[in-house]
Motif scaffolding. Sequence first.
Motif, PDB file in Angstrom:
ATOM      1  N   ALA A   1       0.826  -1.197   0.000  1.00 55.39           N
ATOM      2  CA  ALA A   1       0.000   0.000   0.000  1.00 55.39           C
ATOM      3  C   ALA A   1       0.862   1.248   0.000  1.00 55.39           C
ATOM      4  O   ALA A   1       0.379   2.346  -0.207  1.00 55.39           O
ATOM      5  CB  ALA A   1      -0.907   0.001   1.229  1.00 55.39           C
ATOM      6  N   SER A   2       2.149   1.080   0.261  1.00 54.72           N
ATOM      7  CA  SER A   2       3.036   2.230   0.319  1.00 54.72           C
ATOM      8  C   SER A   2       4.408   1.837  -0.206  1.00 54.72           C
ATOM      9  O   SER A   2       4.875   0.738   0.017  1.00 54.72           O
ATOM     10  CB  SER A   2       3.172   2.723   1.774  1.00 54.72           C
ATOM     11  N   ARG A   3       5.050   2.751  -0.885  1.00 52.43           N
ATOM     12  CA  ARG A   3       6.417   2.510  -1.357  1.00 52.43           C
ATOM     13  C   ARG A   3       7.431   3.364  -0.611  1.00 52.43           C
ATOM     14  O   ARG A   3       8.581   3.422  -0.988  1.00 52.43           O
ATOM     15  CB  ARG A   3       6.497   2.807  -2.857  1.00 52.43           C
ATOM     16  N   GLY A   4       6.972   4.012   0.450  1.00 49.16           N
ATOM     17  CA  GLY A   4       7.967   4.675   1.283  1.00 49.16           C
ATOM     18  C   GLY A   4       8.024   6.178   1.154  1.00 49.16           C
ATOM     19  O   GLY A   4       9.097   6.763   1.175  1.00 49.16           O
ATOM     20  N   SER A   5       6.905   6.819   1.012  1.00 46.26           N
ATOM     21  CA  SER A   5       6.880   8.277   0.991  1.00 46.26           C
ATOM     22  C   SER A   5       7.281   8.824   2.346  1.00 46.26           C
ATOM     23  O   SER A   5       7.053   8.207   3.383  1.00 46.26           O
ATOM     24  CB  SER A   5       5.463   8.755   0.646  1.00 46.26           C
TER      25      SER A   5
ATOM     26  N   LYS B   1      -7.402   3.493   3.809  1.00 44.74           N
ATOM     27  CA  LYS B   1      -8.422   4.506   3.522  1.00 44.74           C
ATOM     28  C   LYS B   1      -8.779   5.321   4.757  1.00 44.74           C
ATOM     29  O   LYS B   1      -9.023   6.531   4.667  1.00 44.74           O
ATOM     30  CB  LYS B   1      -9.680   3.842   2.954  1.00 44.74           C
ATOM     31  N   SER B   2      -8.805   4.669   5.900  1.00 43.23           N
ATOM     32  CA  SER B   2      -9.204   5.365   7.132  1.00 43.23           C
ATOM     33  C   SER B   2      -8.047   6.036   7.852  1.00 43.23           C
ATOM     34  O   SER B   2      -8.254   7.027   8.563  1.00 43.23           O
ATOM     35  CB  SER B   2      -9.893   4.387   8.087  1.00 43.23           C
ATOM     36  N   HIS B   3      -6.820   5.521   7.681  1.00 47.00           N
ATOM     37  CA  HIS B   3      -5.687   6.029   8.457  1.00 47.00           C
ATOM     38  C   HIS B   3      -4.514   6.518   7.611  1.00 47.00           C
ATOM     39  O   HIS B   3      -3.557   7.063   8.156  1.00 47.00           O
ATOM     40  CB  HIS B   3      -5.191   4.949   9.420  1.00 47.00           C
ATOM     41  N   GLY B   4      -4.533   6.299   6.314  1.00 45.08           N
ATOM     42  CA  GLY B   4      -3.465   6.802   5.465  1.00 45.08           C
ATOM     43  C   GLY B   4      -2.391   5.781   5.161  1.00 45.08           C
ATOM     44  O   GLY B   4      -2.420   4.637   5.634  1.00 45.08           O
TER      45      GLY B   4
END
Length: 289
Positions: A15-19, A54-57
């Motif tokens: 869900a994330s690549r490390g922003s 979706k709810s927490h980022g």
Amino acid sequence: MIIAQPCWNLGLKCASRGSSADTVYTAHGPESANDFRQDYYLALMELALQKTVKSHGAYKLRILPVGQNIIRGLAAAKSGQYENYFVRQSVSNELLQEMAAVPFPLDLGITGYRVAFTSEKIKQELMQIKTFAQLKKLSIVQGLGWLDTDILRANGFVVETGSSYEGMFHMVAKNHLDLFPRGVNEFYREWQNHQYIRELTFDESIALYYPLPRFFFTAQKNQSASQRLYEGLVIAYHDGSLIKIWQKFYGQSLGFAQLENRLIFTLENPFIQGIDKSYEQFIYQPTLN
């Protein structure tokens, strides 16, 4: 040093690549190169985080490198040494007072069913045991810092502790101690990974059971991060995705343990008296004869 390993190579979509804006979660890593025990918990953490994007980022999941045992891990988590650092541990009243908990039983309770690695000599003795008094004459080894040690001692067993995960398999194989009980969820893969140890075998006649829920624990300041993981785990449980992972990791081991063919001795766990039992709605109940 922290190693970033998003998705833990378990086929889960990142869900994330490390922003730089992502919320960082840190997880406990394996104790040795032959230690797979954290894989399931890492998969659950990843799943819970994905379910709550979706709810927490967005998030970034980081995993500590190989080599830190549970004693050091708990101390680091309690002190907040790493950002949102979570450690899987068996529930006790003491931990619930000292740390923030994610009150979801990660193994769905099956860790409380224990079967033992042993030597060929002791295996033959176990086949003759019919009473709890007979069983208590055998010595047990458990890991340093494991709640199992205190539970077993409270029930009258002689228990020695080992600081090396790998070393405990060798201790029972060489008859330095009699039994190394393991959760049925861990049993099959541990047997597959340790058959190289000469004289190591496993008992097929007896099992122990005591309530042993395992939660994620973290520093008290990480209440918001704990709530996110709880929400994600509950969502995953109800939509079936958590059960799917649980069966993938533990289904074969549960079948291999053959609880239905064993004499099961039920023990008390005095270290969870009075705790909130809402977690019990998620406990798996095996069908036994």
